[in-house]
Design a protein around this motif. Structure first.
Motif, PDB file in Angstrom:
ATOM      1  N   ALA A   1      11.001 -37.308  18.779  1.00 20.25           N
ATOM      2  CA  ALA A   1      10.222 -38.475  19.193  1.00 20.25           C
ATOM      3  C   ALA A   1       8.849 -38.384  18.542  1.00 20.25           C
ATOM      4  CB  ALA A   1      10.094 -38.515  20.715  1.00 20.25           C
ATOM      5  N   LEU A   2       8.177 -39.508  18.475  1.00 22.70           N
ATOM      6  CA  LEU A   2       6.893 -39.565  17.777  1.00 22.70           C
ATOM      7  C   LEU A   2       5.733 -39.145  18.669  1.00 22.70           C
ATOM      8  CD1 LEU A   2       7.396 -43.101  16.191  1.00 22.70           C
ATOM      9  CD2 LEU A   2       7.364 -40.914  14.965  1.00 22.70           C
ATOM     10  N   ASP A   3       4.687 -38.671  18.061  1.00 26.49           N
ATOM     11  CA  ASP A   3       3.435 -38.497  18.781  1.00 26.49           C
ATOM     12  C   ASP A   3       2.933 -39.891  19.177  1.00 26.49           C
ATOM     13  OD1 ASP A   3       0.796 -36.992  19.372  1.00 26.49           O
ATOM     14  OD2 ASP A   3       0.214 -38.693  18.127  1.00 26.49           O
ATOM     15  N   PRO A   4       2.518 -40.079  20.431  1.00 28.42           N
ATOM     16  CA  PRO A   4       2.171 -41.436  20.882  1.00 28.42           C
ATOM     17  C   PRO A   4       1.023 -42.089  20.106  1.00 28.42           C
ATOM     18  CG  PRO A   4       2.427 -39.953  22.760  1.00 28.42           C
ATOM     19  CD  PRO A   4       2.480 -39.097  21.534  1.00 28.42           C
ATOM     20  N   VAL A   5       0.021 -41.291  19.728  1.00 28.78           N
ATOM     21  CA  VAL A   5      -1.105 -41.881  18.987  1.00 28.78           C
ATOM     22  C   VAL A   5      -0.635 -42.307  17.596  1.00 28.78           C
ATOM     23  CG1 VAL A   5      -3.391 -41.441  17.994  1.00 28.78           C
ATOM     24  CG2 VAL A   5      -2.842 -40.610  20.300  1.00 28.78           C
ATOM     25  N   ARG A   6       0.162 -41.458  16.979  1.00 28.82           N
ATOM     26  CA  ARG A   6       0.692 -41.811  15.658  1.00 28.82           C
ATOM     27  C   ARG A   6       1.598 -43.038  15.759  1.00 28.82           C
ATOM     28  NH1 ARG A   6       5.225 -40.055  12.427  1.00 28.82           N
ATOM     29  NH2 ARG A   6       4.873 -41.218  10.510  1.00 28.82           N
ATOM     30  N   ALA A   7       2.339 -43.137  16.848  1.00 33.68           N
ATOM     31  CA  ALA A   7       3.235 -44.289  17.027  1.00 33.68           C
ATOM     32  C   ALA A   7       2.436 -45.583  17.118  1.00 33.68           C
ATOM     33  CB  ALA A   7       4.094 -44.094  18.278  1.00 33.68           C
ATOM     34  N   VAL A   8       1.335 -45.560  17.838  1.00 33.57           N
ATOM     35  CA  VAL A   8       0.487 -46.760  17.931  1.00 33.57           C
ATOM     36  C   VAL A   8      -0.009 -47.126  16.534  1.00 33.57           C
ATOM     37  CG1 VAL A   8      -1.708 -47.690  18.787  1.00 33.57           C
ATOM     38  CG2 VAL A   8      -0.234 -46.353  20.324  1.00 33.57           C
ATOM     39  N   GLU A   9      -0.476 -46.118  15.795  1.00 35.91           N
ATOM     40  CA  GLU A   9      -0.986 -46.377  14.436  1.00 35.91           C
ATOM     41  C   GLU A   9       0.113 -46.958  13.550  1.00 35.91           C
ATOM     42  OE1 GLU A   9      -4.194 -42.660  14.472  1.00 35.91           O
ATOM     43  OE2 GLU A   9      -2.281 -42.445  13.414  1.00 35.91           O
ATOM     44  N   LEU A  10       1.319 -46.417  13.707  1.00 43.74           N
ATOM     45  CA  LEU A  10       2.442 -46.862  12.876  1.00 43.74           C
ATOM     46  C   LEU A  10       2.809 -48.319  13.174  1.00 43.74           C
ATOM     47  CD1 LEU A  10       4.433 -45.949  10.759  1.00 43.74           C
ATOM     48  CD2 LEU A  10       5.797 -44.861  12.556  1.00 43.74           C
ATOM     49  N   VAL A  11       2.884 -48.659  14.452  1.00 41.86           N
ATOM     50  CA  VAL A  11       3.200 -50.038  14.838  1.00 41.86           C
ATOM     51  C   VAL A  11       2.115 -50.987  14.334  1.00 41.86           C
ATOM     52  CG1 VAL A  11       3.470 -51.616  16.805  1.00 41.86           C
ATOM     53  CG2 VAL A  11       4.582 -49.374  16.848  1.00 41.86           C
ATOM     54  N   ARG A  12       0.855 -50.561  14.446  1.00 42.07           N
ATOM     55  CA  ARG A  12      -0.243 -51.411  13.973  1.00 42.07           C
ATOM     56  C   ARG A  12      -0.180 -51.562  12.451  1.00 42.07           C
ATOM     57  NH1 ARG A  12      -1.970 -54.513  14.931  1.00 42.07           N
ATOM     58  NH2 ARG A  12      -4.233 -54.568  14.931  1.00 42.07           N
ATOM     59  N   THR A  13       0.128 -50.462  11.769  1.00 46.10           N
ATOM     60  CA  THR A  13       0.242 -50.511  10.304  1.00 46.10           C
ATOM     61  C   THR A  13       1.346 -51.473   9.884  1.00 46.10           C
ATOM     62  OG1 THR A  13      -0.508 -48.232  10.142  1.00 46.10           O
ATOM     63  CG2 THR A  13       0.632 -49.092   8.233  1.00 46.10           C
ATOM     64  N   ALA A  14       2.407 -51.536  10.688  1.00 44.10           N
ATOM     65  CA  ALA A  14       3.516 -52.451  10.379  1.00 44.10           C
ATOM     66  C   ALA A  14       3.237 -53.855  10.905  1.00 44.10           C
ATOM     67  CB  ALA A  14       4.817 -51.894  10.966  1.00 44.10           C
ATOM     68  N   GLY A  15       1.994 -54.112  11.291  1.00 48.87           N
ATOM     69  CA  GLY A  15       1.610 -55.472  11.698  1.00 48.87           C
ATOM     70  C   GLY A  15       1.935 -55.810  13.141  1.00 48.87           C
ATOM     71  N   GLY A  16       2.346 -54.812  13.931  1.00 49.58           N
ATOM     72  CA  GLY A  16       2.744 -55.084  15.306  1.00 49.58           C
ATOM     73  C   GLY A  16       1.660 -54.774  16.319  1.00 49.58           C
ATOM     74  N   VAL A  17       1.986 -55.052  17.561  1.00 50.91           N
ATOM     75  CA  VAL A  17       1.103 -54.749  18.683  1.00 50.91           C
ATOM     76  C   VAL A  17       1.940 -54.005  19.725  1.00 50.91           C
ATOM     77  CG1 VAL A  17      -0.423 -56.708  18.283  1.00 50.91           C
ATOM     78  CG2 VAL A  17       1.600 -56.981  19.758  1.00 50.91           C
ATOM     79  N   CYS A  18       1.282 -53.301  20.644  1.00 50.26           N
ATOM     80  CA  CYS A  18       2.079 -52.520  21.601  1.00 50.26           C
ATOM     81  C   CYS A  18       1.389 -52.313  22.936  1.00 50.26           C
ATOM     82  CB  CYS A  18       2.478 -51.175  20.986  1.00 50.26           C
ATOM     83  SG  CYS A  18       1.142 -50.279  20.196  1.00 50.26           S
ATOM     84  N   SER A  19       2.231 -52.001  23.919  1.00 49.14           N
ATOM     85  CA  SER A  19       1.776 -51.747  25.284  1.00 49.14           C
ATOM     86  C   SER A  19       2.410 -50.441  25.752  1.00 49.14           C
ATOM     87  CB  SER A  19       2.202 -52.914  26.182  1.00 49.14           C
ATOM     88  OG  SER A  19       1.742 -52.746  27.508  1.00 49.14           O
ATOM     89  N   LEU A  20       1.650 -49.659  26.481  1.00 48.26           N
ATOM     90  CA  LEU A  20       2.145 -48.380  27.001  1.00 48.26           C
ATOM     91  C   LEU A  20       3.114 -48.669  28.150  1.00 48.26           C
ATOM     92  CD1 LEU A  20       2.043 -45.293  27.283  1.00 48.26           C
ATOM     93  CD2 LEU A  20      -0.104 -45.555  28.554  1.00 48.26           C
ATOM     94  N   ALA A  21       4.396 -48.317  27.951  1.00 48.96           N
ATOM     95  CA  ALA A  21       5.436 -48.669  28.929  1.00 48.96           C
ATOM     96  C   ALA A  21       5.350 -47.779  30.173  1.00 48.96           C
ATOM     97  CB  ALA A  21       6.818 -48.535  28.288  1.00 48.96           C
ATOM     98  N   HIS A  22       5.637 -48.368  31.326  1.00 46.83           N
ATOM     99  CA  HIS A  22       5.717 -47.658  32.631  1.00 46.83           C
ATOM    100  C   HIS A  22       4.933 -46.344  32.642  1.00 46.83           C
ATOM    101  CE1 HIS A  22       8.915 -45.414  30.528  1.00 46.83           C
ATOM    102  NE2 HIS A  22       9.551 -46.547  30.333  1.00 46.83           N
ATOM    103  N   PRO A  23       3.597 -46.403  32.536  1.00 48.53           N
ATOM    104  CA  PRO A  23       2.787 -45.182  32.370  1.00 48.53           C
ATOM    105  C   PRO A  23       2.844 -44.219  33.554  1.00 48.53           C
ATOM    106  CG  PRO A  23       1.381 -47.066  32.797  1.00 48.53           C
ATOM    107  CD  PRO A  23       2.752 -47.610  32.532  1.00 48.53           C
TER     108      PRO A  23
END
Ligand code: AMP
Ligand code: MN
Ligand code: MN
Ligand code: MN
Length: 291
Positions: A176-198
């Motif tokens: 699985a991905l590091d969460p901070v890197r995952a946010v960066e990756l989604v943003r780099t791919a033009g997406g947006v994201c929300s932290l699921a069921h924290p």
């Protein structure tokens, strides 16, 4: 008032309804906007998009598997470019590792005398052995159903409790991905994201995502926190609404429907239209699809 649900699963991952049926249930539940967020894949988006009635909007998305300090952290991601090469490669790697991990879990179960087979798990998942990387996402709920069929658990919940929950005798961790890197990756791919069921980060000592991690994710471009989730109690919802306010990100609300696996519950939690608009405003990788 527009009713928006930003987290749902189909049979392309661990939900029980086909993407077309998920849309049908969403319409019946009175929703106007639904994000289909299968685990680590956009494989169901095409079918869902073909079944939108006039006036209904589909938000292409996925729930991305991340891990932090031995616990799983999930990121619901929207409107990214699924063909972004780095993101696409990571998704293939995650799905492929999910398949080999399922094989390891099947082997452990068999060592414990549970009569499950990989063929059966793949059939339940709707996936084929030679299609691992591009096929449906294989997850523990599929194994759980095979365990129940084998008579080694009463129901899916019991299968998690006895065998494949975090720390169970047949549990195997996965890539699985590091969460901070995952946010960066989604943003780099033009997406947006929300932290699921924290408040429900499985495997964590406290069951909650550390706030300092949420802060670092926000600094990396996290747009929302899914404070309104059916697994959260009132206090957890309140706490995470507060964290979202402190971090200046929006509050999202979603059902996380998995069909009969969770009980059909599309629309049991919703996202405010203003929050949705703010969340998706920076997205450039894809557009919502309207029927
Ligand atoms: P995986 O991504 O393969 O590790 O499986 C995680 C998925 O299993 C989650 O997304 C839930 O759908 C489901 N799940 C996790 N814990 C439980 C549980 N205790 N009972 C039922 N389903 C669960
Ligand atoms: Mn799931
Ligand atoms: Mn999740
Ligand atoms: Mn989910």
């Amino acid at each position: 008032m527009t009713r928006i649900d930003l987290h749902s699963h189909s049979s392309v991952s661990d939900g029980t309804d086909t993407p077309a049926d998920v849309i049908g249930h969403a319409v019946a539940a009175g929703l106007d906007v639904l994000a289909l967020t299968d685990h680590d894949t956009v494989g169901g988006i095409g079918e869902a998009a073909e079944h939108l009635p006039p006036g209904f909007t589909l938000v292409p998305g996925m729930e991305l598997s991340c891990a932090y300090a031995g616990s799983s952290v999930h990121l619901v991601s929207y409107l990214f470019d699924p063909e972004h090469p780095v993101l696409a490669a990571e998704l293939r790697r995650i799905r492929s590792d999910r398949a080999s991990r399922a094989e390891e879990m099947v082997a452990l179960l068999r060592e414990h005398g549970v009569d499950v087979s990989m063929e059966r798990v793949l059939r339940i998942a709707g996936a084929g052995r030679d299609e691992y990387a591009d096929a449906n996402t294989i997850g523990r709920p599929h194994l759980a159903r095979a365990i129940v069929e084998a008579g080694a658990a009463r129901d899916v919940q019991d299968a998690f409790d006895r065998w494949i929950g975090s720390g169970g005798p047949a549990h195997v961790a996965r890539y699985a991905l590091d969460p901070v890197r995952a946010v960066e990756l989604v943003r780099t791919a033009g997406g947006v994201c929300s932290l699921a069921h924290p408040a429900r980060a499985e495997g964590a000592l406290t069951g909650s995502v550390p706030v300092e991690l949420a802060e670092r994710m926000a600094a990396a471009g996290l747009g929302g926190i899914e404070a309104d989730h059916p697994s959260h109690n009132r206090a957890q919802t309140k706490e995470w609404r507060g964290v979202a306010a402190d971090l200046g990100v929006v509050v999202t609300g979603s059902s996380d429907d998995h069909g009969t696996l969770t009980g059909r519950r599309l629309g049991c939690r919703t996202t405010a239209p203003e929050a949705f608009e703010r969340l998706v405003a920076p997205a450039t990788g894809a557009s919502p699809i309207s029927g």
